[in-house]
Every structure is written in structure tokens, then in C-alpha cells.
Design an enzyme around this catalytic site. Structure first.
Site, PDB file in Angstrom:
ATOM      1  N   GLY A  10       0.847  -1.193   0.000  1.00  0.00           N
ATOM      2  CA  GLY A  10       0.000   0.000   0.000  1.00  0.00           C
ATOM      3  C   GLY A  10       0.877   1.236   0.000  1.00  0.00           C
ATOM      4  N   LYS A  16       1.473  -0.728   6.834  1.00  0.00           N
ATOM      5  CA  LYS A  16       2.124  -1.953   6.329  1.00  0.00           C
ATOM      6  C   LYS A  16       3.073  -2.550   7.360  1.00  0.00           C
ATOM      7  CE  LYS A  16       3.991   0.165   2.929  1.00  0.00           C
ATOM      8  NZ  LYS A  16       3.578   1.493   3.384  1.00  0.00           N
ATOM      9  N   THR A  17       3.962  -1.738   7.905  1.00  0.00           N
ATOM     10  CA  THR A  17       4.924  -2.239   8.889  1.00  0.00           C
ATOM     11  C   THR A  17       4.204  -2.674  10.158  1.00  0.00           C
ATOM     12  OG1 THR A  17       6.684  -0.882   7.963  1.00  0.00           O
ATOM     13  CG2 THR A  17       6.982  -1.653  10.226  1.00  0.00           C
ATOM     14  N   GLU A  83      10.042  -3.068   3.937  1.00  0.00           N
ATOM     15  CA  GLU A  83      10.496  -2.178   2.855  1.00  0.00           C
ATOM     16  C   GLU A  83      11.076  -2.979   1.685  1.00  0.00           C
ATOM     17  OE1 GLU A  83       9.513   0.756   2.899  1.00  0.00           O
ATOM     18  OE2 GLU A  83       9.404   1.402   4.989  1.00  0.00           O
ATOM     19  N   GLN A  85      10.410  -3.161  -1.336  1.00  0.00           N
ATOM     20  CA  GLN A  85      10.591  -2.465  -2.620  1.00  0.00           C
ATOM     21  C   GLN A  85      12.006  -1.941  -2.791  1.00  0.00           C
ATOM     22  OE1 GLN A  85       8.841  -1.070  -0.095  1.00  0.00           O
ATOM     23  NE2 GLN A  85       9.756   0.937   0.186  1.00  0.00           N
TER      24      GLN A  85
END
Length: 188
Positions: A10, A16-17, A83, A85
Site C-alpha cells: 500500500g 504496512k509495517t 520495505e 521495494q
């Protein structure tokens, strides 16, 4: 037995974390051995993974994704990667290796860049995941659901590490308005 992959994705500020850490905590409560990793480029919290809500956990920092296999503790049942990405395309092979070793993997990361373009690594992992959890934030402008990360600064590099000082979560309409404001009101 093949491990299971969960991808939590998202915009920034969508939790997210927080969701990654919640799921890892749940796995530990179920008696599973958990190990958390994060890419070195994310230097915001040292060796910790920290959510914007303040929850944190110690992580193993890696520079290249291939290091994860060598840094893996014996008997690990679940690997978390925050993370994702930022990890580069090699992370896809590493995640597949972990799955083939029977290790469950939970990855969290941005689905799109500040340019509203998909991050290829996150998309690739989502394509072969067992579960995708798409989270949205609250638009910093209008309060609607936000699913785009907007960079406030004029920096043009794809990766600029930062938090609320550099980014805001926006809905697509507010992002469009913000982009038009930067480009001026010239005719097409």
C-alpha cells in the site's frame, strides 16, 4: 512442504509495517521462530523496524538480498522483510528459495512509487503470493481513502528515504491536483 508468502502493500502511512509486526508477533505467540530483515538503504531507525504508530522490533540489516540466506538463524519458521521495494530484484529469488526451504515469508512494502508507478519487485512478489493485503491510508488533504504516496519535495530520484517530512498519503484526486499545481495551470 513449501512455505507461504504474504505480501502486505500500500501507500506510505497505510500501516504496512504495523501489520507485518503484528503478524510476526502472532507467529511467535504460536511458537514459531521468527526472524526480521530490512534493507540497509532504510536507515531511518538504525537496526530496528519501526512503524509510524511507534511499534518496533530489532531486525537484521542486509545490503544485498542474497545475504539473507547466510544471515538466517537455524530453525527459523517465518521470515519478515520490511520495505521490500528497496531490496532490488534479487529479493524475488531469495524469497522463492526461502519458500522452497519450507519457510513462511511475510513481506511489506510500497506498491507504487511517488510517481504512481508500480514497484516491479513488489508486483512480482504479489503475483506468486498466497495472500496479498492491500492497505490504504487516510488522505492528508481530504480525509478519503489514500492509496498513493505523494512526495512533497522537488527531489526527482526514485528512492528518497523519509517520512512525513517528505511524503504524504493522498487519494488519486488530491494527488492529481497536487501534480497539476507543480506543473502550473498551462494549457495542454
Amino acid at each position: 512442504m513449501i512455505g507461504k508468502l504474504v505480501v502486505i502493500w500500500g501507500s506510505m502511512f497505510s500501516g504496512k509495517t504495523e501489520e507485518l509486526l503484528r503478524r510476526l508477533n502472532r507467529a511467535m505467540r504460536a511458537g514459531k521462530k521468527v526472524q526480521l530483515f530490512k534493507p540497509k538503504v532504510d536507515n531511518r531507525a538504525g537496526t530496528c523496524v519501526r512503524s509510524h504508530a511507534g511499534r518496533e522490533a530489532e531486525a537484521v540489516v542486509f545490503e544485498k538480498p542474497g545475504e539473507i540466506i547466510n544471515l538466517l538463524e537455524p530453525g527459523v519458521d517465518v521470515v519478515g522483510i520490511d520495505e521490500v521495494q528497496f531490496a532490488g530484484t534479487e529479493i524475488v529469488r531469495v524469497v522463492k528459495d526461502l519458500l522452497f526451504y519450507g519457510i513462511d515469508v511475510i513481506c511489506s512494502g510500497l506498491d507504487m512509487s511517488y510517481r504512481a508507478e508500480p514497484f516491479p519487485v513488489t508486483m512480482h512478489l504479489a503475483a506468486f503470493s498466497h495472500e496479498c493485503v492491500k492497505l490504504s491510508a487516510v488522505c492528508a488533504e481530504c480525509g478519503d481513502d489514500a492509496w498513493v504516496t505523494h512526495r512533497k519535495s522537488e527531489e526527482d530520484a526514485l528512492v528518497v528515504i523519509g517520512g512525513a517530512d517528505k511524503y504524504a498519503a493522498l487519494c488519486m484526486e488530491c494527488r492529481f491536483k497536487a501534480q497539476k499545481g507543480r506543473e502550473g495551470n498551462s494549457c495542454r
